[in-house]
Design a protein around this motif. Structure first.
Motif, PDB file in Angstrom:
ATOM      1  N   GLY A   1     -43.547  25.854 -12.351  1.00 32.20           N
ATOM      2  CA  GLY A   1     -43.117  25.509 -13.706  1.00 32.20           C
ATOM      3  C   GLY A   1     -44.282  25.435 -14.667  1.00 32.20           C
ATOM      4  N   LYS A   2     -44.033  24.903 -15.849  1.00 29.35           N
ATOM      5  CA  LYS A   2     -45.016  24.905 -16.928  1.00 29.35           C
ATOM      6  C   LYS A   2     -46.309  24.204 -16.536  1.00 29.35           C
ATOM      7  CE  LYS A   2     -44.468  22.235 -20.588  1.00 29.35           C
ATOM      8  NZ  LYS A   2     -44.029  21.669 -21.886  1.00 29.35           N
ATOM      9  N   VAL A   3     -46.191  23.001 -15.981  1.00 25.69           N
ATOM     10  CA  VAL A   3     -47.391  22.234 -15.645  1.00 25.69           C
ATOM     11  C   VAL A   3     -48.199  22.931 -14.559  1.00 25.69           C
ATOM     12  CG1 VAL A   3     -48.283  20.019 -14.842  1.00 25.69           C
ATOM     13  CG2 VAL A   3     -46.241  20.089 -16.281  1.00 25.69           C
ATOM     14  N   THR A   4     -47.528  23.296 -13.473  1.00 25.72           N
ATOM     15  CA  THR A   4     -48.253  23.927 -12.365  1.00 25.72           C
ATOM     16  C   THR A   4     -48.801  25.296 -12.756  1.00 25.72           C
ATOM     17  OG1 THR A   4     -46.104  24.650 -11.477  1.00 25.72           O
ATOM     18  CG2 THR A   4     -47.072  22.659 -10.545  1.00 25.72           C
ATOM     19  N   ASN A   5     -48.101  26.033 -13.611  1.00 23.78           N
ATOM     20  CA  ASN A   5     -48.623  27.319 -14.081  1.00 23.78           C
ATOM     21  C   ASN A   5     -49.964  27.134 -14.790  1.00 23.78           C
ATOM     22  OD1 ASN A   5     -46.364  28.578 -13.089  1.00 23.78           O
ATOM     23  ND2 ASN A   5     -45.415  28.952 -15.074  1.00 23.78           N
ATOM     24  N   GLU A   6     -50.061  26.091 -15.623  1.00 18.77           N
ATOM     25  CA  GLU A   6     -51.303  25.822 -16.345  1.00 18.77           C
ATOM     26  C   GLU A   6     -52.406  25.339 -15.402  1.00 18.77           C
ATOM     27  OE1 GLU A   6     -52.216  26.349 -19.475  1.00 18.77           O
ATOM     28  OE2 GLU A   6     -50.281  27.276 -19.933  1.00 18.77           O
ATOM     29  N   ILE A   7     -52.028  24.542 -14.412  1.00 17.41           N
ATOM     30  CA  ILE A   7     -53.016  24.054 -13.452  1.00 17.41           C
ATOM     31  C   ILE A   7     -53.658  25.225 -12.712  1.00 17.41           C
ATOM     32  CG2 ILE A   7     -53.278  22.779 -11.262  1.00 17.41           C
ATOM     33  CD1 ILE A   7     -51.238  20.751 -12.353  1.00 17.41           C
ATOM     34  N   PHE A   8     -52.881  26.265 -12.446  1.00 12.62           N
ATOM     35  CA  PHE A   8     -53.398  27.420 -11.717  1.00 12.62           C
ATOM     36  C   PHE A   8     -54.427  28.204 -12.524  1.00 12.62           C
ATOM     37  CE2 PHE A   8     -50.807  26.322  -8.419  1.00 12.62           C
ATOM     38  CZ  PHE A   8     -50.591  27.292  -7.450  1.00 12.62           C
ATOM     39  N   ASN A   9     -54.543  27.918 -13.818  1.00 13.33           N
ATOM     40  CA  ASN A   9     -55.556  28.579 -14.645  1.00 13.33           C
ATOM     41  C   ASN A   9     -56.903  27.867 -14.584  1.00 13.33           C
ATOM     42  OD1 ASN A   9     -53.815  30.604 -15.619  1.00 13.33           O
ATOM     43  ND2 ASN A   9     -53.041  29.264 -17.240  1.00 13.33           N
ATOM     44  N   LEU A  10     -56.947  26.690 -13.950  1.00 10.21           N
ATOM     45  CA  LEU A  10     -58.182  25.915 -13.872  1.00 10.21           C
ATOM     46  C   LEU A  10     -59.131  26.499 -12.832  1.00 10.21           C
ATOM     47  CD1 LEU A  10     -56.649  22.320 -14.011  1.00 10.21           C
ATOM     48  CD2 LEU A  10     -57.682  23.607 -15.904  1.00 10.21           C
ATOM     49  N   LYS A  11     -60.411  26.136 -12.961  1.00  5.39           N
ATOM     50  CA  LYS A  11     -61.458  26.622 -12.065  1.00  5.39           C
ATOM     51  C   LYS A  11     -62.249  25.433 -11.526  1.00  5.39           C
ATOM     52  CE  LYS A  11     -63.425  28.911 -15.355  1.00  5.39           C
ATOM     53  NZ  LYS A  11     -62.507  28.491 -16.426  1.00  5.39           N
ATOM     54  N   PRO A  12     -62.961  25.619 -10.406  1.00  4.72           N
ATOM     55  CA  PRO A  12     -63.846  24.550  -9.935  1.00  4.72           C
ATOM     56  C   PRO A  12     -64.809  24.135 -11.039  1.00  4.72           C
ATOM     57  CG  PRO A  12     -63.621  26.223  -8.246  1.00  4.72           C
ATOM     58  CD  PRO A  12     -62.939  26.767  -9.467  1.00  4.72           C
ATOM     59  N   GLY A  13     -64.975  22.820 -11.193  1.00  5.97           N
ATOM     60  CA  GLY A  13     -65.793  22.294 -12.269  1.00  5.97           C
ATOM     61  C   GLY A  13     -64.978  21.796 -13.443  1.00  5.97           C
ATOM     62  N   ASP A  14     -63.772  22.335 -13.594  1.00  7.82           N
ATOM     63  CA  ASP A  14     -62.875  21.869 -14.657  1.00  7.82           C
ATOM     64  C   ASP A  14     -62.352  20.479 -14.329  1.00  7.82           C
ATOM     65  OD1 ASP A  14     -63.186  24.227 -16.041  1.00  7.82           O
ATOM     66  OD2 ASP A  14     -61.276  25.105 -15.397  1.00  7.82           O
ATOM     67  N   LYS A  15     -61.835  19.804 -15.355  1.00 10.32           N
ATOM     68  CA  LYS A  15     -61.258  18.477 -15.175  1.00 10.32           C
ATOM     69  C   LYS A  15     -59.732  18.563 -15.139  1.00 10.32           C
ATOM     70  CE  LYS A  15     -65.087  16.088 -15.198  1.00 10.32           C
ATOM     71  NZ  LYS A  15     -65.508  15.228 -16.301  1.00 10.32           N
ATOM     72  N   ILE A  16     -59.152  17.745 -14.283  1.00  9.40           N
ATOM     73  CA  ILE A  16     -57.707  17.600 -14.207  1.00  9.40           C
ATOM     74  C   ILE A  16     -57.412  16.101 -14.299  1.00  9.40           C
ATOM     75  CG2 ILE A  16     -57.582  17.437 -11.673  1.00  9.40           C
ATOM     76  CD1 ILE A  16     -55.065  19.219 -11.824  1.00  9.40           C
ATOM     77  N   PHE A  17     -56.279  15.727 -14.847  1.00  9.44           N
ATOM     78  CA  PHE A  17     -55.955  14.317 -15.028  1.00  9.44           C
ATOM     79  C   PHE A  17     -55.025  13.837 -13.914  1.00  9.44           C
ATOM     80  CE2 PHE A  17     -57.738  15.415 -19.004  1.00  9.44           C
ATOM     81  CZ  PHE A  17     -58.152  14.236 -19.617  1.00  9.44           C
ATOM     82  N   MET A  18     -55.279  12.616 -13.440  1.00 13.36           N
ATOM     83  CA  MET A  18     -54.454  12.054 -12.367  1.00 13.36           C
ATOM     84  C   MET A  18     -54.248  10.563 -12.607  1.00 13.36           C
ATOM     85  SD  MET A  18     -55.740  13.815  -8.819  1.00 13.36           S
ATOM     86  CE  MET A  18     -57.004  12.580  -8.542  1.00 13.36           C
ATOM     87  N   ARG A  19     -53.150  10.064 -12.081  1.00 12.94           N
ATOM     88  CA  ARG A  19     -52.942   8.629 -11.941  1.00 12.94           C
ATOM     89  C   ARG A  19     -52.314   8.393 -10.573  1.00 12.94           C
ATOM     90  NH1 ARG A  19     -47.568   7.330 -13.405  1.00 12.94           N
ATOM     91  NH2 ARG A  19     -46.486   8.981 -14.542  1.00 12.94           N
ATOM     92  N   GLY A  20     -52.649   7.260  -9.987  1.00 12.70           N
ATOM     93  CA  GLY A  20     -52.185   6.977  -8.638  1.00 12.70           C
ATOM     94  C   GLY A  20     -53.334   6.469  -7.773  1.00 12.70           C
ATOM     95  N   PRO A  21     -53.183   6.455  -6.455  1.00 13.00           N
ATOM     96  CA  PRO A  21     -52.044   6.986  -5.702  1.00 13.00           C
ATOM     97  C   PRO A  21     -50.838   6.042  -5.727  1.00 13.00           C
ATOM     98  CG  PRO A  21     -53.615   5.993  -4.204  1.00 13.00           C
ATOM     99  CD  PRO A  21     -54.228   5.903  -5.576  1.00 13.00           C
ATOM    100  N   TYR A  22     -49.683   6.622  -5.514  1.00 16.48           N
ATOM    101  CA  TYR A  22     -48.430   5.887  -5.505  1.00 16.48           C
ATOM    102  C   TYR A  22     -47.726   6.091  -4.167  1.00 16.48           C
ATOM    103  CZ  TYR A  22     -48.984   5.870 -10.627  1.00 16.48           C
ATOM    104  OH  TYR A  22     -49.451   5.703 -11.903  1.00 16.48           O
ATOM    105  N   GLY A  23     -46.774   5.199  -3.918  1.00 14.55           N
ATOM    106  CA  GLY A  23     -45.848   5.431  -2.824  1.00 14.55           C
ATOM    107  C   GLY A  23     -46.101   4.637  -1.559  1.00 14.55           C
ATOM    108  N   ASN A  24     -45.036   4.474  -0.826  1.00 17.79           N
ATOM    109  CA  ASN A  24     -45.031   3.827   0.471  1.00 17.79           C
ATOM    110  C   ASN A  24     -45.472   4.859   1.510  1.00 17.79           C
ATOM    111  OD1 ASN A  24     -44.404   1.728   2.320  1.00 17.79           O
ATOM    112  ND2 ASN A  24     -42.452   2.697   2.763  1.00 17.79           N
ATOM    113  N   PRO A  25     -46.565   4.629   2.250  1.00 14.20           N
ATOM    114  CA  PRO A  25     -47.099   5.646   3.162  1.00 14.20           C
ATOM    115  C   PRO A  25     -46.427   5.645   4.533  1.00 14.20           C
ATOM    116  CG  PRO A  25     -48.519   3.743   3.198  1.00 14.20           C
ATOM    117  CD  PRO A  25     -47.410   3.422   2.205  1.00 14.20           C
ATOM    118  N   PHE A  26     -46.852   6.583   5.367  1.00  8.47           N
ATOM    119  CA  PHE A  26     -46.429   6.574   6.760  1.00  8.47           C
ATOM    120  C   PHE A  26     -47.064   5.362   7.462  1.00  8.47           C
ATOM    121  CE2 PHE A  26     -46.234  11.189   5.796  1.00  8.47           C
ATOM    122  CZ  PHE A  26     -44.886  11.386   6.079  1.00  8.47           C
TER     123      PHE A  26
END
Length: 263
Positions: free
Chosen positions: A70-95
């Motif tokens: 989709g739109k978000v993942t399509n744009e992420i695929f244009n990134l290169k090593p060294g570029d910045k990506i935004f994250m929040r987390g980690p979330y969720g109940n683990p194994f």
């Protein structure tokens, strides 16, 4: 995490590994403490965000295996090593890793469902003395869809593995759905064990039923609803199934609860 739990922060991309035509693994810098089965919200400013399961972790980094859908993942695929990506987390109940130690473990994964269990598999590959035995069934649609080929090869050396493709016949792979191969697991030989199932909802439903037919009790089965993630913090309601917020109580559920959440 501190401050605004909804506020993403920038992280540097260390490396990008092409798994298939539509799935890349991004190694990203982070000091976050992550548990097996958790996920991050990954975003790009002015584009949007998407929940992505952690597929591996190490000192100062995590790996997120992302499918171009989709739109978000399509744009992420244009990134290169060294570029910045935004994250929040980690979330969720683990194994429940500690509950798995010292016992037999069966992991059944279909397609991109291999991603959320990869870190768990890598942990026991690196700590074989902490598990009694490990059986791993992984199924993919076809040869072009196979993920983590190097890892799959390594896992063969230490685990009891069954790799299968829906229809294609190639060396090292069986033919058929993962549910058709569950009968090969020697549940009767296990004294104390757990079963992890991750994949599309239909696959999880029928894989769990096959395990039950083999005498596995419900409390020994664990499922991950990682595909249901949305905001990650119980605000948007998109992950809600009946009265359960998957992002807050999951994505990992014991089957005693998960059976009521499956479509």
């Amino acid at each position: 995490m501190s401050g605004n739990i909804m506020l993403p922060t920038p992280h540097k991309i260390i490396d990008i590994i092409r798994e298939t035509e539509n799935e890349y693994t991004f190694r990203i810098e982070t000091i976050a403490k992550v548990k097996h089965g958790q996920f991050f919200q990954v975003s790009l400013p002015k584009v949007g965000e998407a929940p992505i399961s952690v597929s591996a972790m190490g000192d100062g980094w995590v790996e997120l295996t992302i499918r171009k859908v989709g739109k978000v993942t399509n744009e992420i695929f244009n990134l290169k090593p060294g570029d910045k990506i935004f994250m929040r987390g980690p979330y969720g109940n683990p194994f429940p890793l500690d509950d798995f130690k010292g016992k037999d473990l069966v992991i059944i994964a279909g397609g991109t469902g291999v991603s959320p269990v990869r870190s768990l598999l890598k942990y026991f590959y690196e700590h074989p003395d902490e598990i009694h035995s490990l059986y791993f069934i992984a199924g993919f649609k076809d040869e072009k869809s196979i993920l983590f080929k190097e890892d799959l090869s390594n896992f063969r050396k230490r685990f009891n593995t069954i790799y299968t493709l829906d229809k294609d016949k190639i060396e090292g792979f069986e033919v058929g759905f993962v549910t058709e191969h569950i009968q090969k697991i020697p549940f009767n030989n296990f004294e104390n064990y757990n079963v992890v199932i991750v994949g599309p909802p239909v696959m999880m439903h029928f894989a769990a039923l096959e395990c039950l037919k083999k005498g596995v009790t419900e409390d020994k089965i664990w499922l991950s609803f990682e595909r249901k993630m949305s905001c990650g913090v119980g605000k948007c309601g998109h992950c809600k199934i009946n009265e359960t917020y998957v992002c807050l109580e999951g994505p990992v559920f014991n089957y005693t609860k998960a059976k009521n959440l499956l479509d």
